[in-house]
Design an enzyme around this catalytic site. Structure first.
Site, PDB file in Angstrom:
ATOM      1  N   ARG A   1      57.548  44.988  61.690  1.00 33.23           N
ATOM      2  CA  ARG A   1      56.694  44.044  62.436  1.00 33.23           C
ATOM      3  C   ARG A   1      55.215  44.383  62.323  1.00 33.23           C
ATOM      4  NH1 ARG A   1      60.825  45.051  65.963  1.00 33.23           N
ATOM      5  NH2 ARG A   1      62.405  43.406  66.026  1.00 33.23           N
TER       6      ARG A   1
ATOM      7  N   LYS B   1      44.206  37.254  55.071  1.00 27.05           N
ATOM      8  CA  LYS B   1      45.234  36.265  54.706  1.00 27.05           C
ATOM      9  C   LYS B   1      46.162  36.919  53.704  1.00 27.05           C
ATOM     10  CE  LYS B   1      43.001  31.749  54.784  1.00 27.05           C
ATOM     11  NZ  LYS B   1      42.758  30.598  53.888  1.00 27.05           N
TER      12      LYS B   1
ATOM     13  N   GLU C   1      34.844  31.940  42.016  1.00 25.48           N
ATOM     14  CA  GLU C   1      34.654  32.166  43.459  1.00 25.48           C
ATOM     15  C   GLU C   1      33.207  32.561  43.748  1.00 25.48           C
ATOM     16  OE1 GLU C   1      36.690  31.313  45.687  1.00 25.48           O
ATOM     17  OE2 GLU C   1      38.668  31.285  44.744  1.00 25.48           O
TER      18      GLU C   1
ATOM     19  N   LYS D   1      31.709  36.013  52.956  1.00 26.21           N
ATOM     20  CA  LYS D   1      33.077  35.951  53.490  1.00 26.21           C
ATOM     21  C   LYS D   1      33.158  36.698  54.816  1.00 26.21           C
ATOM     22  CE  LYS D   1      37.866  35.678  52.572  1.00 26.21           C
ATOM     23  NZ  LYS D   1      38.972  35.627  51.663  1.00 26.21           N
TER      24      LYS D   1
ATOM     25  N   GLU E   1      41.057  30.469  60.625  1.00 25.19           N
ATOM     26  CA  GLU E   1      40.780  29.206  59.927  1.00 25.19           C
ATOM     27  C   GLU E   1      41.054  27.979  60.787  1.00 25.19           C
ATOM     28  OE1 GLU E   1      41.579  29.173  55.678  1.00 25.19           O
ATOM     29  OE2 GLU E   1      41.843  27.014  55.778  1.00 25.19           O
TER      30      GLU E   1
ATOM     31  N   ARG F   1      35.983  28.614  58.594  1.00 24.05           N
ATOM     32  CA  ARG F   1      36.550  29.333  57.445  1.00 24.05           C
ATOM     33  C   ARG F   1      37.006  28.365  56.358  1.00 24.05           C
ATOM     34  NH1 ARG F   1      40.458  34.725  57.540  1.00 24.05           N
ATOM     35  NH2 ARG F   1      40.719  34.856  55.288  1.00 24.05           N
TER      36      ARG F   1
ATOM     37  N   ASN G   1      37.000  26.878  51.229  1.00 25.17           N
ATOM     38  CA  ASN G   1      37.812  26.076  50.298  1.00 25.17           C
ATOM     39  C   ASN G   1      36.951  25.114  49.489  1.00 25.17           C
ATOM     40  OD1 ASN G   1      40.189  27.251  51.214  1.00 25.17           O
ATOM     41  ND2 ASN G   1      40.273  25.833  52.950  1.00 25.17           N
TER      42      ASN G   1
ATOM     43  N   HIS H   1      38.104  23.646  46.211  1.00 25.04           N
ATOM     44  CA  HIS H   1      39.524  23.999  46.090  1.00 25.04           C
ATOM     45  C   HIS H   1      40.484  22.818  46.152  1.00 25.04           C
ATOM     46  CE1 HIS H   1      38.013  28.027  46.338  1.00 25.04           C
ATOM     47  NE2 HIS H   1      39.211  28.577  46.376  1.00 25.04           N
TER      48      HIS H   1
ATOM     49  N   HIS I   1      43.204  23.368  43.496  1.00 24.98           N
ATOM     50  CA  HIS I   1      44.619  23.617  43.792  1.00 24.98           C
ATOM     51  C   HIS I   1      45.506  22.591  43.092  1.00 24.98           C
ATOM     52  CE1 HIS I   1      43.653  26.103  47.629  1.00 24.98           C
ATOM     53  NE2 HIS I   1      43.909  26.890  46.603  1.00 24.98           N
TER      54      HIS I   1
ATOM     55  N   HIS J   1      42.852  30.710  38.555  1.00 23.66           N
ATOM     56  CA  HIS J   1      42.392  30.114  39.817  1.00 23.66           C
ATOM     57  C   HIS J   1      40.878  29.836  39.800  1.00 23.66           C
ATOM     58  CE1 HIS J   1      42.149  29.299  44.065  1.00 23.66           C
ATOM     59  NE2 HIS J   1      41.262  30.256  44.215  1.00 23.66           N
TER      60      HIS J   1
HETATM   61  N1  NAD Z   1      44.319  36.149  50.477  1.00 25.72           N
HETATM   62  C1  NAD Z   1      43.263  35.451  50.114  1.00 25.72           C
HETATM   63  O1  NAD Z   1      42.367  35.162  50.918  1.00 25.72           O
HETATM   64  C2  NAD Z   1      43.157  35.017  48.682  1.00 25.72           C
HETATM   65  C3  NAD Z   1      41.952  34.503  48.200  1.00 25.72           C
HETATM   66  C4  NAD Z   1      41.855  34.180  46.846  1.00 25.72           C
HETATM   67  C5  NAD Z   1      42.955  34.364  46.010  1.00 25.72           C
HETATM   68  N2  NAD Z   1      44.113  34.856  46.524  1.00 25.72           N
HETATM   69  C6  NAD Z   1      45.288  35.087  45.670  1.00 25.72           C
HETATM   70  O2  NAD Z   1      44.911  36.050  44.696  1.00 25.72           O
HETATM   71  C7  NAD Z   1      45.672  35.841  43.512  1.00 25.72           C
HETATM   72  C8  NAD Z   1      44.720  35.815  42.346  1.00 25.72           C
HETATM   73  O3  NAD Z   1      44.095  37.076  42.272  1.00 25.72           O
HETATM   74  P1  NAD Z   1      43.624  37.672  40.877  1.00 25.72           P
HETATM   75  O4  NAD Z   1      42.798  36.650  40.184  1.00 25.72           O
HETATM   76  O5  NAD Z   1      43.087  39.009  41.144  1.00 25.72           O
HETATM   77  O6  NAD Z   1      44.970  37.700  40.053  1.00 25.72           O
HETATM   78  P2  NAD Z   1      46.076  38.851  39.803  1.00 25.72           P
HETATM   79  O7  NAD Z   1      46.210  39.742  40.947  1.00 25.72           O
HETATM   80  O8  NAD Z   1      47.262  38.122  39.312  1.00 25.72           O
HETATM   81  O9  NAD Z   1      45.430  39.676  38.631  1.00 25.72           O
HETATM   82  C9  NAD Z   1      45.225  39.046  37.373  1.00 25.72           C
HETATM   83  C10 NAD Z   1      45.592  39.996  36.245  1.00 25.72           C
HETATM   84  O10 NAD Z   1      44.586  40.981  36.146  1.00 25.72           O
HETATM   85  C11 NAD Z   1      45.195  42.267  36.119  1.00 25.72           C
HETATM   86  N3  NAD Z   1      44.239  43.202  36.683  1.00 25.72           N
HETATM   87  C12 NAD Z   1      43.804  43.295  37.964  1.00 25.72           C
HETATM   88  N4  NAD Z   1      42.880  44.245  38.068  1.00 25.72           N
HETATM   89  C13 NAD Z   1      42.704  44.772  36.828  1.00 25.72           C
HETATM   90  C14 NAD Z   1      41.880  45.783  36.287  1.00 25.72           C
HETATM   91  N5  NAD Z   1      40.963  46.414  37.025  1.00 25.72           N
HETATM   92  N6  NAD Z   1      42.004  46.073  34.983  1.00 25.72           N
HETATM   93  C15 NAD Z   1      42.896  45.406  34.198  1.00 25.72           C
HETATM   94  N7  NAD Z   1      43.688  44.430  34.641  1.00 25.72           N
HETATM   95  C16 NAD Z   1      43.590  44.114  35.943  1.00 25.72           C
HETATM   96  C17 NAD Z   1      46.483  42.095  36.910  1.00 25.72           C
HETATM   97  O11 NAD Z   1      47.427  43.085  36.571  1.00 25.72           O
HETATM   98  C18 NAD Z   1      46.922  40.706  36.472  1.00 25.72           C
HETATM   99  O12 NAD Z   1      47.608  40.761  35.257  1.00 25.72           O
HETATM  100  C19 NAD Z   1      46.398  34.518  43.698  1.00 25.72           C
HETATM  101  O13 NAD Z   1      47.737  34.792  43.986  1.00 25.72           O
HETATM  102  C20 NAD Z   1      45.699  33.870  44.879  1.00 25.72           C
HETATM  103  O14 NAD Z   1      46.575  33.051  45.618  1.00 25.72           O
HETATM  104  C21 NAD Z   1      44.232  35.198  47.826  1.00 25.72           C
END
Ligand code: NAD
Length: 348
Positions: free
Chosen positions: A115, A137, A179, A210, A220, A224, A228, A231, A235, A251
């Site tokens: 939990r 989030k 972003e 942020k 949100e 917040r 988006n 987005h 999306h 993304h």
């Molecule tokens: N929680 C939130 O507020 C929030 C906000 C924006 C995005 N997200 C989520 O984040 C995800 C996207 O994040 P992302 O773009 O980091 O993608 P990801 O985590 O899938 O990473 C992309 C690729 O880069 C690689 N990678 C990461 N760091 C690296 C490094 N230093 N060196 C080499 N390779 C590296 C990873 O292994 C992966 O293959 C999505 O799932 C999205 O929904 C969440």
């Protein structure tokens, strides 16, 4: 440098800089003196990176699948079973090391295991550092869509070590730029300053924005949602591109396209003048982002997908610029949405 996320008794710092990962274990020891076990959650490929040197040999490391493949129930179940095997207690800490996919999934694991236990993120991707790891989030995906199961669970701290970005593939760096472009535009910064702003300053600007928004609206319910910006279209085209299962649109690339479209929509609705479109395009160009919707996506499919966005409340809702700044605009006329989208696609 530290940026505080001010949330009363759940406040924490985002620690930014070169080499800051080396301070994370000491941070956990000080913040949680009763902690006996720190479990690192990461992926096989990230574990092989030179910067993984900050993880002591004595720590347990759990590997989860790469990227989005980590964000599902089976990977979450495996993670929780492993945490239970290690007898992780509520005094212990998960240390997630990775991009947004890993911090989202490990953050959700930390929210639901026993939990709720503490989590600290070492964000290694640009998207992770400027966005995903900050703000609490957490989520995994369903077949019906991304991030549909999740929780708000603030971390104990976030470490954004610029050195980890050295191994980041170019396309992932560009994704983070989407972003960053959003933050630059939301901040209404002058495009002429972009040339002289370093990547690290851009990360700091995005984290500060942020931090301010999350502190004012953690769950949100209002402001917040401005994060988006861009987005709604992003999306939709991301979801359609994923369904096609071909070359996935990252993304942040989709966000860049969504920002350019949002400027045109705001102009068509008489909210801004044409200079706003030029300003958006210039920011996107300077950050290396393209603004073309993939040719093989059908305009009406995109509009339908925009209506299904979980943040859209079943009508066409956009964050748009206006005379009084940015705001969430619900109920945008579908005919205008289609007309502007077709003309935007025709520009390419
Ligand atoms: N929680 C939130 O507020 C929030 C906000 C924006 C995005 N997200 C989520 O984040 C995800 C996207 O994040 P992302 O773009 O980091 O993608 P990801 O985590 O899938 O990473 C992309 C690729 O880069 C690689 N990678 C990461 N760091 C690296 C490094 N230093 N060196 C080499 N390779 C590296 C990873 O292994 C992966 O293959 C999505 O799932 C999205 O929904 C969440």
């Amino acid at each position: 440098m530290n940026v505080q996320i001010a949330l009363k008794d759940r406040s924490y710092d985002v620690v930014l800089g070169q080499g800051v990962r080396h301070g994370v274990l000491e941070f956990i020891r000080r913040a949680r003196p009763r902690t006996k076990t720190v479990v690192v959650v990461t992926s096989t490929s990230l574990r092989r990176q030179a910067w993984f040197d900050f993880v002591d040999d004595g720590l347990s490391v759990l590997e989860v699948p790469e990227g989005e493949a980590a964000k599902n129930f089976s990977a979450l179940e495996a993670l929780c079973e492993n945490l239970a095997d290690l007898r992780l207690s509520r005094d212990d800490v998960i240390l997630s090391v990775g991009g947004g996919a890993i911090t989202d999934m490990a953050g959700f694991g930390a929210a639901v295991y026993l939990r709720g236990i503490d989590v600290v993120h070492v964000a290694t991707s640009l998207v992770g550092q400027v966005d995903a790891a900050i703000g609490g989030k957490t989520a995994i995906n369903l077949a019906a869509g991304k991030n549909l199961v999740g929780a708000f669970h603030q971390p104990l701290g976030v470490f954004c070590d610029f050195e980890t970005l050295e191994s980041l593939p170019e396309r992932e760096r560009l994704s983070g730029m989407g972003e960053i472009a959003k933050c630059w535009l939301l901040e209404q910064r002058d495009v002429s300053d972009l040339d002289t702003t370093s990547l690290f300053e851009l990360i700091e600007m995005s984290v500060r924005l942020k931090a301010a928004i999350v502190a004012s609206d953690e769950l949100e319910n209002g402001r917040r949602a401005l994060l988006n910006y861009g987005h709604t279209l992003a999306h939709a085209i991301e979801a359609l591109a994923l369904q096609r299962d071909t070359d996935e649109l990252r993304h942040g690339e989709a966000v860049g396209i969504g920002l350019a479209y949002a400027a045109r929509l705001a102009y068509a609705l008489g909210r801004v003048d044409a200079d706003a479109i030029v300003a958006h395009d210039t920011v996107l160009d300077q950050l290396g982002l393209h603004r073309s919707v993939p040719d093989d996506l059908d305009t009406m499919d995109i509009v339908r997908a925009m209506g299904h966005d979980k943040k859209a409340h079943h009508d066409l809702t956009f964050v748009l610029a206006g005379q009084g700044g940015f705001e969430v605009v619900p109920g945008v006329d579908p005919e205008t949405v289609v007309r502007v989208l077709e003309s935007f696609r025709g520009e390419a």
